[in-house]
Design an enzyme around this catalytic site. Structure first.
Site: not given
Ligand code: UFG
Length: 336
Positions: A152, A148, A124
């Site tokens: 990885k 997590y 990841s």
């Molecule tokens: N976000 C919101 N509201 C939500 C969910 C997310 O505003 O309800 C925002 C987050 O703050 C972030 C973006 O949308 O700016 C993406 O968030 P995600 O939770 O979809 O993804 P992340 O980048 O936080 O994390 C994901 C996976 C992880 C992984 C990572 C790798 O969930 O497991 O990408 O880069 F490790």
């Protein structure tokens, strides 16, 4: 050629399974359905017209894994199986290390005993942690900020050591950015249990009426509109990267690391607007405080994979939004 997919019934595993079957590979899935549904197998059959061989086993169990390798002539393993919830990993780190590391160790031991020498690992981009600069390149220092991510990274280190010590072993480590979208058929897709943590499943569940409105976690980041920027990649493009990784492993020894991302960062507001436009649906949202552990801006430099794997993404953000919605509206409750 027969490929073993651990966690092959999961979101990325099932899409990779379809691409492999479409390209004439035979697929064996090892899955304990801890976070996936058996219905996936019928859906894969519907899409491809082909059967997969299923072993309902826990990949930590050496006897079961040995039996699988005894019975099936496997050429390469793609190891998807693993726990993946960041928050849960903070609450239960030992559970995460036990599962995510033991599975790899068991596979490596059993593969060696059965002379299976090609290993593709589902890592990841979270391994990079808080980036000093973007885009992220493979040589940059890892800095995982949660258990997590560390599971990885530990796996990557183990696999690199194993490849260094065994001249027959080929390892390809794939660091995924943010997979969204679904197969065009709408038959397979992401089916999170409970309230989704990730952005796109949250948006699609608002669209389908299961959730009232999206909360955007922060609009005061140093990004062009203040919301977090990520590298969203269509899950089918990501799946195709695994076929390239298999080809690479079959023709190279040692251990190589690749980013799988598009190279383009989109903000949360970009995603909301693109989803609304692609599907003609309004997504109500409110701005909420920042989510703990979130990073402002995070996207890949995919040039190494473009060049050395000859892999390029094909789907646009519009495709990703359309396919995510197509899956959700056809399956309002996922596989349930
Ligand atoms: N976000 C919101 N509201 C939500 C969910 C997310 O505003 O309800 C925002 C987050 O703050 C972030 C973006 O949308 O700016 C993406 O968030 P995600 O939770 O979809 O993804 P992340 O980048 O936080 O994390 C994901 C996976 C992880 C992984 C990572 C790798 O969930 O497991 O990408 O880069 F490790």
């Amino acid at each position: 050629m027969k490929i073993l997919l651990t966690g092959g019934a999961g979101y990325i595993g099932s899409h990779t399974c379809v691409e492999l079957l479409d390209q004439g590979y035979e697929v064996v899935i090892a899955d304990n359905f801890d976070n996936s549904s058996k219905k996936v197998l019928d859906r894969i059959k519907k899409i491809t017209g082909k059967n997969v061989i299923l072993y309902e086993i826990d990949v930590k169990d050496k006897m079961d894994v040995d039996k699988l390798f005894d019975e099936q002539k496997i050429e390469a393993v793609i190891h998807f199986a693993g726990f993946k919830a960041v928050g849960e990993s903070c609450a239960f780190p030992v559970k995460y290390y036990r599962n995510n590391v033991d599975t790899t160790l068991t596979l490596l031991e059993s593969m060696k005993e059965h002379n299976v020498n090609n290993f593709v690992f589902s890592s990841s981009a979270t391994v990079y942690g808080i980036p000093e600069s973007v885009p992220l390149q493979e040589w940059m220092k890892p800095g995982c900020i949660n258990p997590y991510g560390r599971t990885k990274y530990v796996n990557e280190l183990i696999l690199k050591d194993a490849a260094d010590a065994d001249e027959n072993l080929s390892v390809v480590l794939l660091r995924y950015f943010n997979p969204i979208g679904a197969h065009k058929s709408g038959l397979i897709g992401e089916s999170p249990s409970g309230i989704p943590n990730n952005l796109m499943p949250y948006i699609t569940q608002v669209a389908v009426g299961k959730l009232e409105q999206l909360g955007i976690f922060g609009d005061d980041y140093e990004t062009r509109d203040g919301t977090g920027v990520r590298d969203y990649i269509h899950v089918v493009d990501l799946a195709k990267g695994h076929l390239k990784a298999i080809e690479y492993a079959l023709s190279h020894k040692g251990c190589e690391l690749f980013n799988l991302g598009t190279g383009t960062g989109y903000s949360v507001l970009d995603i909301v607007k693109a989803f609304e436009k692609a599907n003609d649906i309004k997504i109500p949202y409110t701005i909420k405080p920042r989510r703990a552990g979130d990073i402002a801006e995070f996207y890949a430099d995919p040039k190494k994979a473009n060049k050395e794997l000859n892999w390029h993404t094909e789907n646009t953000l519009e495709d990703m939004c359309r396919d995510s919605w197509n899956w959700q509206k056809k399956n309002p409750n996922g596989y349930e």
